[in-house]
Design a protein around this motif. Structure first.
Motif, PDB file in Angstrom:
ATOM      1  N   THR A  20     -11.419 -44.442  -6.179  1.00  0.00           N
ATOM      2  CA  THR A  20     -10.171 -43.857  -6.649  1.00  0.00           C
ATOM      3  C   THR A  20      -9.674 -42.824  -5.650  1.00  0.00           C
ATOM      4  O   THR A  20      -8.500 -42.471  -5.623  1.00  0.00           O
ATOM      5  CB  THR A  20     -10.395 -43.157  -8.020  1.00  0.00           C
ATOM      6  N   CYS A  21     -10.598 -42.347  -4.827  1.00  0.00           N
ATOM      7  CA  CYS A  21     -10.338 -41.227  -3.910  1.00  0.00           C
ATOM      8  C   CYS A  21      -9.291 -41.575  -2.845  1.00  0.00           C
ATOM      9  O   CYS A  21      -9.382 -42.613  -2.200  1.00  0.00           O
ATOM     10  CB  CYS A  21     -11.654 -40.864  -3.235  1.00  0.00           C
ATOM     11  N   TYR A  22      -8.340 -40.664  -2.648  1.00  0.00           N
ATOM     12  CA  TYR A  22      -7.324 -40.865  -1.617  1.00  0.00           C
ATOM     13  C   TYR A  22      -7.924 -40.795  -0.215  1.00  0.00           C
ATOM     14  O   TYR A  22      -7.314 -41.226   0.753  1.00  0.00           O
ATOM     15  CB  TYR A  22      -6.236 -39.805  -1.730  1.00  0.00           C
ATOM     16  N   ASN A  23      -9.129 -40.223  -0.115  1.00  0.00           N
ATOM     17  CA  ASN A  23      -9.770 -40.158   1.194  1.00  0.00           C
ATOM     18  C   ASN A  23     -10.789 -41.277   1.413  1.00  0.00           C
ATOM     19  O   ASN A  23     -11.560 -41.238   2.376  1.00  0.00           O
ATOM     20  CB  ASN A  23     -10.402 -38.777   1.393  1.00  0.00           C
ATOM     21  N   GLY A  24     -10.791 -42.245   0.513  1.00  0.00           N
ATOM     22  CA  GLY A  24     -11.575 -43.463   0.752  1.00  0.00           C
ATOM     23  C   GLY A  24     -13.064 -43.336   0.500  1.00  0.00           C
ATOM     24  O   GLY A  24     -13.836 -44.149   0.987  1.00  0.00           O
TER      25      GLY A  24
ATOM     26  N   ARG B 188     -18.234 -40.882  -6.426  1.00  0.00           N
ATOM     27  CA  ARG B 188     -17.779 -39.546  -6.777  1.00  0.00           C
ATOM     28  C   ARG B 188     -16.573 -39.081  -5.957  1.00  0.00           C
ATOM     29  O   ARG B 188     -15.873 -38.149  -6.355  1.00  0.00           O
ATOM     30  CB  ARG B 188     -18.899 -38.530  -6.561  1.00  0.00           C
ATOM     31  N   GLY B 189     -16.365 -39.701  -4.808  1.00  0.00           N
ATOM     32  CA  GLY B 189     -15.199 -39.374  -3.997  1.00  0.00           C
ATOM     33  C   GLY B 189     -15.379 -38.111  -3.173  1.00  0.00           C
ATOM     34  O   GLY B 189     -16.469 -37.552  -3.096  1.00  0.00           O
ATOM     35  N   CYS B 190     -14.286 -37.659  -2.565  1.00  0.00           N
ATOM     36  CA  CYS B 190     -14.337 -36.480  -1.692  1.00  0.00           C
ATOM     37  C   CYS B 190     -14.440 -35.196  -2.505  1.00  0.00           C
ATOM     38  O   CYS B 190     -14.820 -34.153  -2.006  1.00  0.00           O
ATOM     39  CB  CYS B 190     -13.115 -36.445  -0.778  1.00  0.00           C
ATOM     40  N   GLY B 191     -14.037 -35.265  -3.768  1.00  0.00           N
ATOM     41  CA  GLY B 191     -14.129 -34.090  -4.628  1.00  0.00           C
ATOM     42  C   GLY B 191     -12.981 -33.107  -4.471  1.00  0.00           C
ATOM     43  O   GLY B 191     -12.938 -32.085  -5.149  1.00  0.00           O
ATOM     44  N   ALA B 192     -12.046 -33.417  -3.590  1.00  0.00           N
ATOM     45  CA  ALA B 192     -10.991 -32.443  -3.319  1.00  0.00           C
ATOM     46  C   ALA B 192      -9.573 -32.983  -3.506  1.00  0.00           C
ATOM     47  O   ALA B 192      -8.654 -32.210  -3.777  1.00  0.00           O
ATOM     48  CB  ALA B 192     -11.145 -31.923  -1.886  1.00  0.00           C
ATOM     49  N   CYS B 193      -9.366 -34.278  -3.366  1.00  0.00           N
ATOM     50  CA  CYS B 193      -7.998 -34.804  -3.443  1.00  0.00           C
ATOM     51  C   CYS B 193      -7.556 -34.848  -4.916  1.00  0.00           C
ATOM     52  O   CYS B 193      -8.385 -34.795  -5.815  1.00  0.00           O
ATOM     53  CB  CYS B 193      -7.930 -36.186  -2.789  1.00  0.00           C
ATOM     54  N   PRO B 194      -6.236 -34.937  -5.170  1.00  0.00           N
ATOM     55  CA  PRO B 194      -5.761 -34.904  -6.560  1.00  0.00           C
ATOM     56  C   PRO B 194      -6.390 -36.002  -7.423  1.00  0.00           C
ATOM     57  O   PRO B 194      -6.676 -35.784  -8.598  1.00  0.00           O
ATOM     58  CB  PRO B 194      -4.247 -35.133  -6.413  1.00  0.00           C
ATOM     59  N   SER B 195      -6.631 -37.147  -6.836  1.00  0.00           N
ATOM     60  CA  SER B 195      -7.193 -38.263  -7.584  1.00  0.00           C
ATOM     61  C   SER B 195      -8.645 -37.978  -7.988  1.00  0.00           C
ATOM     62  O   SER B 195      -9.058 -38.259  -9.116  1.00  0.00           O
ATOM     63  CB  SER B 195      -7.102 -39.520  -6.726  1.00  0.00           C
ATOM     64  N   CYS B 196      -9.407 -37.409  -7.052  1.00  0.00           N
ATOM     65  CA  CYS B 196     -10.804 -37.049  -7.356  1.00  0.00           C
ATOM     66  C   CYS B 196     -10.857 -35.975  -8.435  1.00  0.00           C
ATOM     67  O   CYS B 196     -11.712 -36.022  -9.319  1.00  0.00           O
ATOM     68  CB  CYS B 196     -11.508 -36.530  -6.102  1.00  0.00           C
ATOM     69  N   LEU B 197      -9.976 -34.996  -8.340  1.00  0.00           N
ATOM     70  CA  LEU B 197      -9.993 -33.895  -9.312  1.00  0.00           C
ATOM     71  C   LEU B 197      -9.714 -34.427 -10.709  1.00  0.00           C
ATOM     72  O   LEU B 197     -10.380 -34.070 -11.675  1.00  0.00           O
ATOM     73  CB  LEU B 197      -8.977 -32.819  -8.914  1.00  0.00           C
TER      74      LEU B 197
HETATM   75 ZN    ZN Z   1     -10.924 -37.735  -3.091  1.00  0.00          ZN
END
Ligand code: ZN
Length: 216
Positions: free
Chosen positions: A182-186, A190-199
């Motif tokens: 889901t992460c905008y940073n790919g 759990r994702g990058c934890g910082a992008c709006p999508s991860c939050l």
């Molecule tokens: Zn992210």
């Protein structure tokens, strides 16, 4: 099933397989120049993990010739400006194009139900994720092709926490948490934890887990 390999999409796929039965769900995934071509590979793997035999990949890479935004242009930071209706990742017309292309394929296969994980609660203000748009698009597609499509949106009214709850009920909570993108940073899982999508994803996950603790 319009399938991206994200949390919502994967939860919807699990639900569709539960409702329609294995072997009766086809997936269609779009490459439209999104930042992370990885999204397409994740979608391929997830659908295969769920045993989906018919998975189409459609190239819409003309998108970047017509419009520019942070989702298509890796050089632009993803931000939600204060007061802005939606973040700068909105891709104009995307869901309409996805639904149109999915409908063309579906009709050719004799499929009437088109499942999509769009959701109007909780997120984004993307205009083509709203129920009013989906209902309107459904009417338009039926008129365009003289065919009775039914666009199915199981997540439309759910919060992110409720979508996690649904994944849990379907027995795929851990799978969705660890394998979807889901992460905008790919970053998968759990994702990058910082992008709006991860939050958004993380807040929903925590809210769901907290609601479960409350029950124990
Ligand atoms: Zn992210």
């Amino acid at each position: 099933m319009v399938f991206s390999g994200g949390q919502d999409s994967t939860t919807c796929l699990a639900l569709a397989l539960h409702e329609y039965g294995k072997g009766r769900v086809s997936c269609i995934t779009f490459h439209y120049g999104q930042r992370h071509a990885r999204e397409v590979e994740v979608a391929r793997k997830v659908a295969a993990d769920f045993g989906v035999a018919d998975h189409r990949f459609v190239n819409l890479d003309w998108y970047g010739q017509l419009t520019s935004n942070a989702l298509l242009d890796p050089g632009r930071p993803i931000v939600t400006d204060a007061g802005a209706a939606c973040p700068n990742t909105v891709v104009d017309g995307r869901n309409m194009v996805f639904l149109l292309v999915a409908a063309i394929y579906a009709k050719g296969c004799g499929i009437r139900d088109i499942v999509t994980g769009v959701c109007e609660t909780d997120f984004s203000g993307y205009p083509d994720c709203r129920d009013v748009f989906v209902k309107s698009c459904n009417v338009t597609l039926n008129l365009a092709m003289a065919y009775e499509f039914r666009i199915v949106t199981p997540l439309m009214e759910l919060t992110k926490a409720e979508t996690w709850a649904l994944a849990d009920r379907l027995g795929v909570l851990a799978y969705v948490a660890e394998n979807t993108l889901t992460c905008y940073n790919g970053v998968v899982g759990r994702g990058c934890g910082a992008c709006p999508s991860c939050l958004l994803r993380q807040r929903g996950y925590e809210a769901y887990l907290a609601s479960q603790e409350g029950l124990c």
